[in-house]
Enzyme design. Structure first.
Site, PDB file in Angstrom:
ATOM      1  N   LEU A   5       0.855  -1.193   0.000  1.00 35.00           N
ATOM      2  CA  LEU A   5       0.000   0.000   0.000  1.00 35.00           C
ATOM      3  C   LEU A   5       0.885   1.235   0.000  1.00 35.00           C
ATOM      4  O   LEU A   5       1.781   1.358   0.840  1.00 35.00           O
ATOM      5  CB  LEU A   5      -0.935   0.007   1.196  1.00 35.00           C
ATOM      6  CG  LEU A   5      -2.007   1.099   1.166  1.00 35.00           C
ATOM      7  CD1 LEU A   5      -3.327   0.602   1.752  1.00 35.00           C
ATOM      8  CD2 LEU A   5      -1.572   2.364   1.903  1.00 35.00           C
ATOM      9  N   ILE A   6       0.632   2.127  -0.944  1.00 37.39           N
ATOM     10  CA  ILE A   6       1.434   3.340  -1.106  1.00 37.39           C
ATOM     11  C   ILE A   6       0.535   4.549  -0.897  1.00 37.39           C
ATOM     12  O   ILE A   6      -0.503   4.692  -1.563  1.00 37.39           O
ATOM     13  CB  ILE A   6       2.057   3.414  -2.516  1.00 37.39           C
ATOM     14  CG1 ILE A   6       2.833   2.144  -2.840  1.00 37.39           C
ATOM     15  CG2 ILE A   6       2.940   4.647  -2.653  1.00 37.39           C
ATOM     16  CD1 ILE A   6       3.235   2.031  -4.300  1.00 37.39           C
ATOM     17  N   GLY A   8      -0.172   8.734  -1.036  1.00 34.69           N
ATOM     18  CA  GLY A   8       0.242   9.815  -1.927  1.00 34.69           C
ATOM     19  C   GLY A   8       0.626   9.303  -3.307  1.00 34.69           C
ATOM     20  O   GLY A   8       1.606   9.760  -3.901  1.00 34.69           O
ATOM     21  N   SER A  10      -0.918   9.447  -6.263  1.00 35.21           N
ATOM     22  CA  SER A  10      -1.536  10.021  -7.466  1.00 35.21           C
ATOM     23  C   SER A  10      -0.530  10.591  -8.445  1.00 35.21           C
ATOM     24  O   SER A  10      -0.812  10.704  -9.639  1.00 35.21           O
ATOM     25  CB  SER A  10      -2.544  11.118  -7.078  1.00 35.21           C
ATOM     26  OG  SER A  10      -1.881  12.211  -6.461  1.00 35.21           O
ATOM     27  N   GLY A  12       4.022  11.857  -9.004  1.00 34.81           N
ATOM     28  CA  GLY A  12       5.389  11.890  -8.500  1.00 34.81           C
ATOM     29  C   GLY A  12       5.928  10.538  -8.077  1.00 34.81           C
ATOM     30  O   GLY A  12       5.719   9.512  -8.734  1.00 34.81           O
ATOM     31  N   ILE A  13       6.634  10.526  -6.947  1.00 33.97           N
ATOM     32  CA  ILE A  13       7.283   9.315  -6.463  1.00 33.97           C
ATOM     33  C   ILE A  13       6.277   8.210  -6.184  1.00 33.97           C
ATOM     34  O   ILE A  13       6.507   7.038  -6.516  1.00 33.97           O
ATOM     35  CB  ILE A  13       8.106   9.630  -5.197  1.00 33.97           C
ATOM     36  CG1 ILE A  13       9.313  10.513  -5.564  1.00 33.97           C
ATOM     37  CG2 ILE A  13       8.571   8.354  -4.508  1.00 33.97           C
ATOM     38  CD1 ILE A  13      10.065  11.058  -4.367  1.00 33.97           C
ATOM     39  N   SER A 136      13.664  12.346   3.477  1.00 29.56           N
ATOM     40  CA  SER A 136      14.302  13.267   2.542  1.00 29.56           C
ATOM     41  C   SER A 136      15.699  13.532   3.089  1.00 29.56           C
ATOM     42  O   SER A 136      15.956  13.308   4.276  1.00 29.56           O
ATOM     43  CB  SER A 136      13.515  14.583   2.473  1.00 29.56           C
ATOM     44  OG  SER A 136      14.270  15.606   1.845  1.00 29.56           O
ATOM     45  N   TYR A 149       9.298  22.067   6.674  1.00 31.73           N
ATOM     46  CA  TYR A 149       9.494  20.789   5.992  1.00 31.73           C
ATOM     47  C   TYR A 149      10.556  19.948   6.708  1.00 31.73           C
ATOM     48  O   TYR A 149      10.354  18.762   6.976  1.00 31.73           O
ATOM     49  CB  TYR A 149       9.898  21.040   4.544  1.00 31.73           C
ATOM     50  CG  TYR A 149      10.018  19.787   3.705  1.00 31.73           C
ATOM     51  CD1 TYR A 149       8.880  19.078   3.331  1.00 31.73           C
ATOM     52  CD2 TYR A 149      11.259  19.322   3.283  1.00 31.73           C
ATOM     53  CE1 TYR A 149       8.973  17.928   2.554  1.00 31.73           C
ATOM     54  CE2 TYR A 149      11.364  18.174   2.498  1.00 31.73           C
ATOM     55  CZ  TYR A 149      10.222  17.481   2.139  1.00 31.73           C
ATOM     56  OH  TYR A 149      10.324  16.350   1.368  1.00 31.73           O
TER      57      TYR A 149
END
Length: 290
Positions: A5-6, A8, A10, A12-13, A136, A149
């Protein structure tokens, strides 16, 4: 093959990771806020890929509870959780609103934590599972202009290290992926602008890191391939930097004292700052003119 299960997923990564894993034969639940705006279901149907698109808002307790309760996202059916959902901020700490600090922390940290708490009991009970938290290099390097961030990613790093130690005796593996600068919608079309008229130049300097990304920055497939290596057990590190500039940036920061890193920003003159950064890193952030 692992059922993954991933969050975000939709764009990009997250989107690229869903495709890379599915094309390698892994069943994927691609979770996102607005499934209607994503092309993954169409691609999956066309290529015959094992991808199920599901609605999930990691900011919302009820949304998380619904997804992991039953159906394709049922917690006891998930072998791998990839916490990828994230939002960005470019502003000096004084300039950024408290509300935005809370939004960034809610998505990047508490969003991941909500999903972890949903799958952890089932993984612990069956003594198997993998949790990949997308951090990150900003989770280990706090640059001026990235206070909100970086704070969220430092929090993810600390929580992940504790969680990894706690769950290791139950056969559950917890790891971090630390992308460098990657050409994604978050850092291109949706890159925020610093507060207009700010006395702080640092938000503009952060934007300079991304201005060359459409031409020279690596695509999100680079990080997706890192995810595949981890899921298939070919990479076993707790922290895995991803992207060609991730290790160099981490090495640069590790080579400097805290005082030297902070002192590099003790000028309000962008030309002086960019010259300093070029001398240290070999990366020229100065805007080009045509």
């Amino acid at each position: 093959m692992a059922k993954t299960l991933i969050t975000g997923a939709s764009k990009g990564i997250g989107r690229e990771t869903a495709l890379v894993l599915a094309r390698a034969g892994h069943a994927v639940v691609a979770a996102m806020r607005t499934p209607k705006d994503c092309d993954l279901a169409e691609i999956a149907a066309r290529e015959g890929l094992p991808i199920t698109v599901a609605e999930l808002d990691v900011d919302d307790d009820a949304s998380v509870a619904r997804l992991f309760a039953t159906g394709p996202g049922a917690a006891d059916s998930i072998d791998v959780l990839i916490n990828n959902a994230g939002i960005y901020s470019i502003d000096a700490v004084e300039d950024e609103t408290l509300a935005r600090f809370q939004e960034v922390m809610n998505t990047n940290y508490f969003g991941a934590l909500r999903c972890i708490k949903a799958v952890a009991p089932a993984m612990r009970a069956r003594r198997a599972g993998l949790i990949i938290n997308v951090s990150s290099i900003a989770g280990r390097i706090a640059a001026a202009g990235s206070g909100a961030y970086a704070a969220s990613k430092f929090a993810v790093e600390g929580m992940s290290e504790s969680l990894a130690a706690e769950m290791s005796a139950f056969g559950v593996r917890v790891v971090l992926v630390e992308p460098g600068i990657i050409a994604t919608p978050m850092t291109l079309a949706n890159l925020p602008k610093p507060k207009a008229g700010s006395p702080y130049p640092h938000g503009g300097r952060m934007r300079a890191f991304y201005t060359a990304t459409p031409d020279s920055g690596p695509p999100p497939t680079v990080v997706a391939e890192t995810m595949l290596e981890i899921v298939e057990g070919r990479t076993t590190r707790f922290r895995t930097p991803s992207g060609p500039d991730a290790e160099p940036f981490l090495g640069l920061r590790a080579s400097m004292t805290d005082e030297a890193w902070i002192g590099m920003n003790d000028t309000l003159d962008d030309t002086v700052y960019f010259d300093r950064f070029l001398a240290l890193s070999g990366l020229d952030l100065r805007p080009t003119t045509t």
